[in-house]
Every structure is written in structure tokens, then in C-alpha cells.
Design a protein around this motif. Structure first.
Motif, PDB file in Angstrom:
ATOM      1  N   SER A 126       0.840  -1.189   0.000  1.00 22.12           N
ATOM      2  CA  SER A 126       0.000   0.000   0.000  1.00 22.12           C
ATOM      3  C   SER A 126       0.883   1.250   0.000  1.00 22.12           C
ATOM      4  CB  SER A 126      -0.909  -0.010   1.226  1.00 22.12           C
ATOM      5  OG  SER A 126      -1.693   1.147   1.261  1.00 22.12           O
ATOM      6  N   VAL A 127       0.568   2.186  -0.895  1.00 14.12           N
ATOM      7  CA  VAL A 127       1.385   3.385  -1.066  1.00 14.12           C
ATOM      8  C   VAL A 127       0.557   4.631  -0.737  1.00 14.12           C
ATOM      9  CG1 VAL A 127       2.663   4.778  -2.750  1.00 14.12           C
ATOM     10  CG2 VAL A 127       2.797   2.280  -2.834  1.00 14.12           C
ATOM     11  N   VAL A 128       1.135   5.504   0.078  1.00 14.75           N
ATOM     12  CA  VAL A 128       0.532   6.805   0.357  1.00 14.75           C
ATOM     13  C   VAL A 128       1.141   7.779  -0.642  1.00 14.75           C
ATOM     14  CG1 VAL A 128       0.266   8.657   2.041  1.00 14.75           C
ATOM     15  CG2 VAL A 128       0.284   6.268   2.801  1.00 14.75           C
ATOM     16  N   LYS A 129       0.289   8.417  -1.458  1.00 17.84           N
ATOM     17  CA  LYS A 129       0.830   9.320  -2.476  1.00 17.84           C
ATOM     18  C   LYS A 129      -0.069  10.520  -2.694  1.00 17.84           C
ATOM     19  CE  LYS A 129      -0.768   6.124  -6.033  1.00 17.84           C
ATOM     20  NZ  LYS A 129      -0.345   5.357  -7.180  1.00 17.84           N
ATOM     21  N   GLY A 130       0.530  11.519  -3.332  1.00 17.70           N
ATOM     22  CA  GLY A 130      -0.178  12.754  -3.630  1.00 17.70           C
ATOM     23  C   GLY A 130      -0.055  13.112  -5.088  1.00 17.70           C
ATOM     24  N   LYS A 131      -0.052  14.391  -5.367  1.00 19.40           N
ATOM     25  CA  LYS A 131      -0.050  14.861  -6.755  1.00 19.40           C
ATOM     26  C   LYS A 131       1.215  15.627  -7.147  1.00 19.40           C
ATOM     27  CE  LYS A 131      -4.935  14.704  -7.293  1.00 19.40           C
ATOM     28  NZ  LYS A 131      -5.144  13.496  -8.006  1.00 19.40           N
ATOM     29  N   LEU A 132       2.119  15.823  -6.209  1.00 14.25           N
ATOM     30  CA  LEU A 132       3.334  16.599  -6.459  1.00 14.25           C
ATOM     31  C   LEU A 132       4.312  15.789  -7.314  1.00 14.25           C
ATOM     32  CD1 LEU A 132       4.663  19.322  -5.602  1.00 14.25           C
ATOM     33  CD2 LEU A 132       5.751  18.055  -3.758  1.00 14.25           C
TER      34      LEU A 132
END
Length: 142
Positions: A126-132
Motif C-alpha cells: 500500500s502506497v501513500v501518495k499525492g499529486k506533487l
């Protein structure tokens, strides 16, 4: 995120800790925090830390995939423990906590990127990610 962004973010977090808690932060502690802030990228051959550590960085970057073990809580714990053992020789074991602050700040910052961070690697994918995007205009603004 690039090394300069990680370095600045780690220093910002250390200063926030100082202003919010009153815990004294020496120049040495800030330097150790900064090193912790760029250290997780040692698994990337072209990173500043991999280049600065010479053969060690080269070997690590070829043995481990980028944003794998070194970008996880397990990696943070193992590396910080090794740093603690080193600093303990000089009766400065407490500096390992500042290394950990920098290390965790790196993982937090990378969690905002599109590649993200698998915090529980190797136990979870499971990966925690954003938009940057790394190296983007917005990263430089932040």
C-alpha cells in the motif's frame, strides 16, 4: 522531491519542534537532521547522498530499489538504530533522534509525490501518495 527540498523540509520540521516544544536544537542536531532528511535517497544512484557516500552509495543503490526498504518505517528504524550505535560510541546517542526526525520528514514529503511511499514495506505494498511531481515548479515553490 529533490535533495534541496528534503534538506529544507527536515530543517523546518526541526525548527517547528523547537518552537512548539522548547527542546533545544543545536547546530550539530540540525546538521544530523539534514543528513537524515536526505538519507533515504541513498537507494537512488543519482542522488546527492549516494554520490557523496561513494562506494557505499553505489552498492546500496544497486542492491535496493528506489522507494523500497529505505523509504519505509522498517528502513527508518534499522538505519536509525545503526546511527544510534555509532553516536553512542561518542556518548551522543541522542543525536540519532534528530537523524530520525529528518528521515521521517523525508518520508512525509515523499508521501505528497505521485510516486508516494510504501510506509509498511515489505509487509504491505500500500502506497501513500499525492499529486506533487519531483522537480516540478510546485515542488520548488513549496
Amino acid at each position: 522531491m529533490l535533495a534541496s527540498g528534503h534538506a529544507l523540509f527536515s530543517i523546518l520540521i526541526a525548527l517547528l519542534i523547537y518552537f512548539c516544544t522548547g527542546i533545544k536544537v543545536s547546530i550539530l542536531a540540525l546538521m544530523i537532521c539534514l543528513i537524515g532528511g536526505i538519507f533515504p535517497d541513498i537507494d537512488e544512484e543519482q542522488s546527492v547522498i549516494a554520490k557523496k557516500t561513494g562506494p557505499i552509495g553505489y552498492i546500496i543503490s544497486h542492491l535496493f530499489s528506489h522507494r523500497g526498504l529505505f523509504h519505509s518505517l522498517l528502513g527508518a528504524g534499522v538505519i536509525t538504530f545503526l546511527v544510534f550505535l555509532f553516536f553512542k560510541i561518542f556518548n551522543l546517542g541522542f543525536l540519532a533522534l534528530w537523524f530520525l526526525v529528518g528521515y521521517i520528514s523525508h518520508l512525509i514529503a515523499d508521501s505528497f509525490t505521485v510516486a508516494g511511499v510504501a510506509w509498511l514495506h515489505p509487509f504491505s505494498k500500500s502506497v501513500v501518495k499525492g499529486k506533487l511531481r519531483t522537480g516540478s515548479f510546485w515542488e520548488k515553490v513549496l
